[in-house]
Write a protein that holds these residues in place. Structure first.
Motif, mmCIF file in Angstrom:
data_model
loop_
_atom_site.group_PDB
_atom_site.id
_atom_site.type_symbol
_atom_site.label_atom_id
_atom_site.label_comp_id
_atom_site.label_asym_id
_atom_site.label_seq_id
_atom_site.Cartn_x
_atom_site.Cartn_y
_atom_site.Cartn_z
ATOM 1 N N VAL A 166 0.833 -1.196 0.000
ATOM 2 C CA VAL A 166 0.000 0.000 0.000
ATOM 3 C C VAL A 166 0.874 1.255 0.000
ATOM 4 O O VAL A 166 1.830 1.353 0.766
ATOM 5 C CB VAL A 166 -0.907 -0.013 1.246
ATOM 6 C CG1 VAL A 166 -1.704 1.269 1.349
ATOM 7 C CG2 VAL A 166 -1.818 -1.239 1.223
ATOM 8 N N PHE A 167 0.552 2.195 -0.865
ATOM 9 C CA PHE A 167 1.256 3.486 -0.872
ATOM 10 C C PHE A 167 0.594 4.442 0.120
ATOM 11 O O PHE A 167 -0.596 4.290 0.434
ATOM 12 C CB PHE A 167 1.186 4.114 -2.270
ATOM 13 C CG PHE A 167 2.195 3.575 -3.245
ATOM 14 C CD1 PHE A 167 3.527 3.975 -3.165
ATOM 15 C CD2 PHE A 167 1.822 2.693 -4.247
ATOM 16 C CE1 PHE A 167 4.459 3.500 -4.071
ATOM 17 C CE2 PHE A 167 2.757 2.215 -5.159
ATOM 18 C CZ PHE A 167 4.078 2.619 -5.074
ATOM 19 N N PRO A 168 1.336 5.457 0.579
ATOM 20 C CA PRO A 168 0.757 6.439 1.510
ATOM 21 C C PRO A 168 -0.507 7.120 0.977
ATOM 22 O O PRO A 168 -1.356 7.537 1.751
ATOM 23 C CB PRO A 168 1.880 7.463 1.694
ATOM 24 C CG PRO A 168 3.130 6.714 1.408
ATOM 25 C CD PRO A 168 2.774 5.702 0.361
ATOM 26 N N ASP A 169 -0.645 7.239 -0.345
ATOM 27 C CA ASP A 169 -1.844 7.888 -0.881
ATOM 28 C C ASP A 169 -3.026 6.919 -0.970
ATOM 29 O O ASP A 169 -4.088 7.286 -1.472
ATOM 30 C CB ASP A 169 -1.545 8.499 -2.254
ATOM 31 C CG ASP A 169 -1.130 7.449 -3.282
ATOM 32 O OD1 ASP A 169 -1.204 6.239 -2.972
ATOM 33 O OD2 ASP A 169 -0.720 7.843 -4.392
ATOM 34 N N GLU A 204 -3.109 4.037 -2.617
ATOM 35 C CA GLU A 204 -3.084 3.169 -3.795
ATOM 36 C C GLU A 204 -2.846 1.731 -3.343
ATOM 37 O O GLU A 204 -1.955 1.466 -2.526
ATOM 38 C CB GLU A 204 -1.977 3.641 -4.751
ATOM 39 C CG GLU A 204 -2.114 3.041 -6.128
ATOM 40 C CD GLU A 204 -1.028 3.534 -7.088
ATOM 41 O OE1 GLU A 204 -0.204 4.378 -6.686
ATOM 42 O OE2 GLU A 204 -1.010 3.060 -8.236
ATOM 43 N N PHE A 205 -3.652 0.828 -3.882
ATOM 44 C CA PHE A 205 -3.575 -0.609 -3.602
ATOM 45 C C PHE A 205 -4.128 -1.018 -2.240
ATOM 46 O O PHE A 205 -3.897 -2.134 -1.788
ATOM 47 C CB PHE A 205 -2.150 -1.156 -3.787
ATOM 48 C CG PHE A 205 -1.601 -0.893 -5.155
ATOM 49 C CD1 PHE A 205 -2.273 -1.346 -6.275
ATOM 50 C CD2 PHE A 205 -0.439 -0.163 -5.320
ATOM 51 C CE1 PHE A 205 -1.781 -1.086 -7.551
ATOM 52 C CE2 PHE A 205 0.067 0.100 -6.584
ATOM 53 C CZ PHE A 205 -0.606 -0.364 -7.708
ATOM 54 N N TYR A 216 2.294 8.081 8.242
ATOM 55 C CA TYR A 216 1.198 7.714 7.337
ATOM 56 C C TYR A 216 0.320 6.607 7.931
ATOM 57 O O TYR A 216 0.838 5.593 8.402
ATOM 58 C CB TYR A 216 1.743 7.248 5.985
ATOM 59 C CG TYR A 216 2.479 8.332 5.247
ATOM 60 C CD1 TYR A 216 1.786 9.384 4.638
ATOM 61 C CD2 TYR A 216 3.873 8.322 5.180
ATOM 62 C CE1 TYR A 216 2.461 10.389 3.977
ATOM 63 C CE2 TYR A 216 4.563 9.335 4.510
ATOM 64 C CZ TYR A 216 3.844 10.362 3.908
ATOM 65 O OH TYR A 216 4.516 11.358 3.261
ATOM 66 N N THR A 245 0.584 2.898 6.506
ATOM 67 C CA THR A 245 1.658 2.021 6.964
ATOM 68 C C THR A 245 1.165 1.088 8.070
ATOM 69 O O THR A 245 1.599 -0.051 8.172
ATOM 70 C CB THR A 245 2.861 2.848 7.472
ATOM 71 O OG1 THR A 245 3.194 3.812 6.473
ATOM 72 C CG2 THR A 245 4.063 1.974 7.741
ATOM 73 N N PRO A 302 8.326 6.319 -2.780
ATOM 74 C CA PRO A 302 8.587 5.365 -1.696
ATOM 75 C C PRO A 302 7.292 4.917 -1.020
ATOM 76 O O PRO A 302 6.292 5.633 -1.060
ATOM 77 C CB PRO A 302 9.467 6.155 -0.724
ATOM 78 C CG PRO A 302 9.175 7.581 -1.006
ATOM 79 C CD PRO A 302 8.788 7.678 -2.441
ATOM 80 N N TRP A 303 7.338 3.740 -0.400
ATOM 81 C CA TRP A 303 6.132 3.167 0.202
ATOM 82 C C TRP A 303 5.950 3.574 1.666
ATOM 83 O O TRP A 303 4.916 3.393 2.224
ATOM 84 C CB TRP A 303 6.185 1.637 0.108
ATOM 85 C CG TRP A 303 5.898 1.121 -1.265
ATOM 86 C CD1 TRP A 303 4.719 0.608 -1.710
ATOM 87 C CD2 TRP A 303 6.783 1.072 -2.381
ATOM 88 N NE1 TRP A 303 4.829 0.244 -3.036
ATOM 89 C CE2 TRP A 303 6.070 0.522 -3.471
ATOM 90 C CE3 TRP A 303 8.119 1.448 -2.589
ATOM 91 C CZ2 TRP A 303 6.644 0.330 -4.734
ATOM 92 C CZ3 TRP A 303 8.689 1.262 -3.846
ATOM 93 C CH2 TRP A 303 7.953 0.703 -4.899
ATOM 94 N N TRP A 304 7.005 4.113 2.311
ATOM 95 C CA TRP A 304 6.969 4.419 3.745
ATOM 96 C C TRP A 304 6.540 3.184 4.535
ATOM 97 O O TRP A 304 5.538 3.191 5.246
ATOM 98 C CB TRP A 304 6.055 5.607 4.043
ATOM 99 C CG TRP A 304 6.617 6.896 3.541
ATOM 100 C CD1 TRP A 304 6.447 7.441 2.307
ATOM 101 C CD2 TRP A 304 7.488 7.792 4.247
ATOM 102 N NE1 TRP A 304 7.150 8.612 2.196
ATOM 103 C CE2 TRP A 304 7.795 8.865 3.374
ATOM 104 C CE3 TRP A 304 8.049 7.797 5.531
ATOM 105 C CZ2 TRP A 304 8.630 9.923 3.738
ATOM 106 C CZ3 TRP A 304 8.867 8.855 5.901
ATOM 107 C CH2 TRP A 304 9.146 9.900 5.010
ATOM 108 N N HIS A 311 6.787 0.189 7.428
ATOM 109 C CA HIS A 311 6.987 0.277 8.878
ATOM 110 C C HIS A 311 8.465 0.430 9.249
ATOM 111 O O HIS A 311 8.831 1.242 10.092
ATOM 112 C CB HIS A 311 6.405 -0.975 9.535
ATOM 113 C CG HIS A 311 6.827 -1.171 10.952
ATOM 114 N ND1 HIS A 311 6.613 -0.216 11.916
ATOM 115 C CD2 HIS A 311 7.448 -2.196 11.568
ATOM 116 C CE1 HIS A 311 7.084 -0.656 13.080
ATOM 117 N NE2 HIS A 311 7.607 -1.847 12.886
ATOM 118 N N ASP A 340 9.851 3.987 8.364
ATOM 119 C CA ASP A 340 9.354 5.206 9.014
ATOM 120 C C ASP A 340 9.362 5.133 10.546
ATOM 121 O O ASP A 340 9.064 6.116 11.202
ATOM 122 C CB ASP A 340 7.996 5.654 8.456
ATOM 123 C CG ASP A 340 6.833 4.781 8.902
ATOM 124 O OD1 ASP A 340 7.024 3.970 9.807
ATOM 125 O OD2 ASP A 340 5.747 4.924 8.330
#
Lengths: 184, 411
Positions: free
Chosen positions: A41-44, A46-47, A108, A111, B259-261, B263, B266
């Motif tokens: 999963v992206f922070p925005d 997505e997915f 985020y 996460t 980037p995915w950030w 765990h 971050d």
């Protein structure tokens, strides 16, 4: 910019060359192969998958699946805190004012979902449903003072949650070596 | 043996000489008081008894040491640098850090999926990967948390405890760029997510430029397949980058544009900085060195000659020089760098030293070929306050007491 265009052409040429030589190693991955390995999963958002969860269901799931290693809110077992302290944004370790808890540290909300889905419960990761993981996410965000008790978490609401420490990060990434920097 | 310092020429004569003559020769030595030769040991263990994977001598006890923190499932163990020689860490002594234990993976079933912003998503078996052109490279791996416990005050009682989360191996594998070029990476792809096949499905975001530079899909270490705790059958190797990014048990690479950030990037591997700021994506393990012998926990056996020996490394390049002070930092002398001196590798430095038997402090300071000089704790504190966790690369001081006892003391 001229060089940039040239590079694109070079890459395209390389790609067509690769297509011309189909005897390369590795098998084509089907969409099913990819779906099985789930997208991160992206922070925005997505997915993020379908499904939704709430705080009450999350509390129940947490008690049953997570308290072998993690303290409940208000509990202070030091061994469990060492493994992973999830609540208590006011606590201080002396080193910094920030605890590495979700409410005080994580930038985020996506996460939280991504990590607990891939890694938790420790003895059986990915054993819960996506809705269960949304519920656990909702519970953790609520107990960290980030969302209200009645908020529903799903792929639309979760990415919109504002984390308290969202702007607390310095991104060291721009230190890209000179030779890798994009040139006009 | 004092009086039997035979030169090569003498030795040959000695070998040629008959039993009686050699006995006479030996009789002048301190060891052989009698004219009777010490009997030989006779036959030892057979090849079959030795087994077909060599074990070290039972008299050698060097071992990793479990880290203070962690359950063992999440946590690690440290390399005994104090007893290391040269630059290579034996595979069985290479430090380890895990986030959900060590998985048991059958290489015939292991697959690497590469997908996302590529023309052709693909699945590679280990057999596929072994068919690619390969490279062998000496590189250190260092956990970003190496020396985490030393930030506030010296705590480790040996160099294993203060610096044992760095090790160095010769790694073998496929350059990642060769594999990526096979798939046709989209031009706006900027990041790669690497995912491990451990229980935690450990993930980290890696900049595309690193993947296209010197990243390796590694399957071997020091001439044999990876050890399970080092990621068997496949790990990512990002030379010079913090250990956690070198994802073990590599099962998936996802190509993306941001980037995915995750765990681990971050929280755990992000660095607290002054004013409650947190630094993310601090990839490089910067220039660092430490004297491994003599070091804390050892005792000098009276005044006289000692060889100071240690390790230096830099994630940004090659070690250019190492300076050593044996007078508590007042004066510095350049140590000898022992070949091979390789980029992003441990480098062995040495300096002869005669201890006068007085209390003192010894320390080393490295400079790499980017000009970066290893900082003192004071300099690090000025820069970021004494709040760091990761990326501690400060100069290490060893205190030598008059009785030769060596301890970890900060000046």
């Amino acid at each position: 910019m001229y060089l940039h265009k040239f590079l694109i052409i070079a890459v395209l040429m390389g790609a067509s060359l690769a297509n011309a030589q189909q005897s390369r190693f590795g098998a084509p991955a089907t969409q099913e192969d990819i779906d099985k390995s789930f997208w991160t999963v992206f922070p925005d958002g997505e997915f993020l998958p379908d499904g939704e969860g709430n705080v009450a269901a999350g509390r129940e799931l947490f008690e049953y699946n997570c308290t072998l290693c993690h303290n409940m809110p208000g509990e202070n077992d030091p061994v469990k805190d060492e493994i992973g302290k999830l609540f208590g944004v006011d606590d201080k370790r002396g080193r910094t004012n920030l605890q590495q808890t979700i409410g005080s540290y994580w930038p985020y909300p996506t996460t939280v979902f991504d990590y607990i889905r891939r890694a938790m419960p420790l003895i059986a990761p990915m054993s819960l449903t996506n809705s269960d993981y949304y519920s656990l996410t909702a519970y953790l965000l609520y107990e960290n003072g980030v969302i209200g008790e009645d908020e529903i978490m799903n792929k639309d609401t979760l990415p919109k949650v504002q984390m308290p420490n969202r702007d607390g990060f310095i991104n060291a990434y721009p230190e890209v070596p000179e030779k890798y920097k994009a040139k006009d | 043996m004092k009086n039997t310092s035979l030169t090569n020429g003498n030795r040959r004569q000695f070998m040629k000489a008959g039993m009686a003559t050699s006995a006479a020769l030996l009789s002048s030595s301190a060891l052989a008081q009698e004219t009777v030769l010490e009997p030989s040991r006779g036959p030892g263990r057979t090849v079959m008894e030795m087994g077909y994977y060599g074990e070290r001598s039972e008299y050698v006890k060097d071992a990793r040491l479990k880290g203070n923190r962690g359950t063992g499932l999440i946590g690690g163990s440290l390399t005994p640098l104090q007893h290391g020689h040269g630059i290579v860490t034996p595979s069985g002594l290479h430090f380890e850090v895990h986030h959900s234990g060590v998985p048991d993976i059958d290489p015939s079933e292991h697959k690497l999926l590469i997908h996302g912003m590529v023309d052709d998503a693909k699945i590679f078996t280990m057999e596929d990967l072994l068919r690619f052109p390969s490279v062998n490279r000496f590189h250190f791996l260092e956990c970003a948390g190496n020396g985490m416990g030393e930030w506030m005050a010296p705590r480790g009682q040996t160099v294993q405890q203060t610096h044992g989360l760095t090790s160095c191996s010769q790694w073998t594998g496929v350059p990642l760029k060769i594999v990526l070029n096979e798939l046709g990476v989209k031009t706006d792809a900027k990041w790669i997510l690497a995912e491990g096949d451990d229980g935690a499905r450990m993930t980290r975001s890696i900049p595309m430029w690193k993947a296209m530079d010197d990243a390796i899909l590694a399957y071997a270490q020091n001439g044999e397949f990876l050890r399970p705790e080092q990621g068997f059958p496949l790990r990512l190797l990002l030379p010079g980058f913090e250990g956690n990014m070198n994802v073990k048990w590599l099962r998936r690479l996802e190509i993306g544009d941001k980037p995915w950030w995750t765990h681990h990037e971050d929280t755990e591997y992000a660095d607290p900085r002054p004013n409650d700021k947190i630094r993310a994506f601090s990839f490089y393990m910067e220039g660092r060195s430490v004297i491994t012998s003599p070091s804390a926990g050892m005792k000098l056996n009276g005044p006289g000659f000692y060889e100071i020996s240690g390790l230096a490394w830099s994630g940004a390049g090659t070690v250019k020089k190492v300076d050593i002070s044996t007078d508590s930092g007042k004066t510095w002398q350049q140590a000898n760098l022992e070949a091979p001196v390789l980029p992003k590798s441990h480098t062995r430095f040495k300096m002869p030293w005669t201890w006068d038997g007085k209390e003192t402090n010894i320390m080393s300071r490295s400079t790499d070929d980017t000009g970066y000089v290893q900082p003192t704790y004071e300099e690090m504190y000025k820069l970021q306050g004494p709040i760091g966790m990761m990326h501690n690369n400060a100069i290490q001081n060893w205190h030598i007491a008059q009785d030769g006892e060596i301890t970890n003391v900060r000046l």
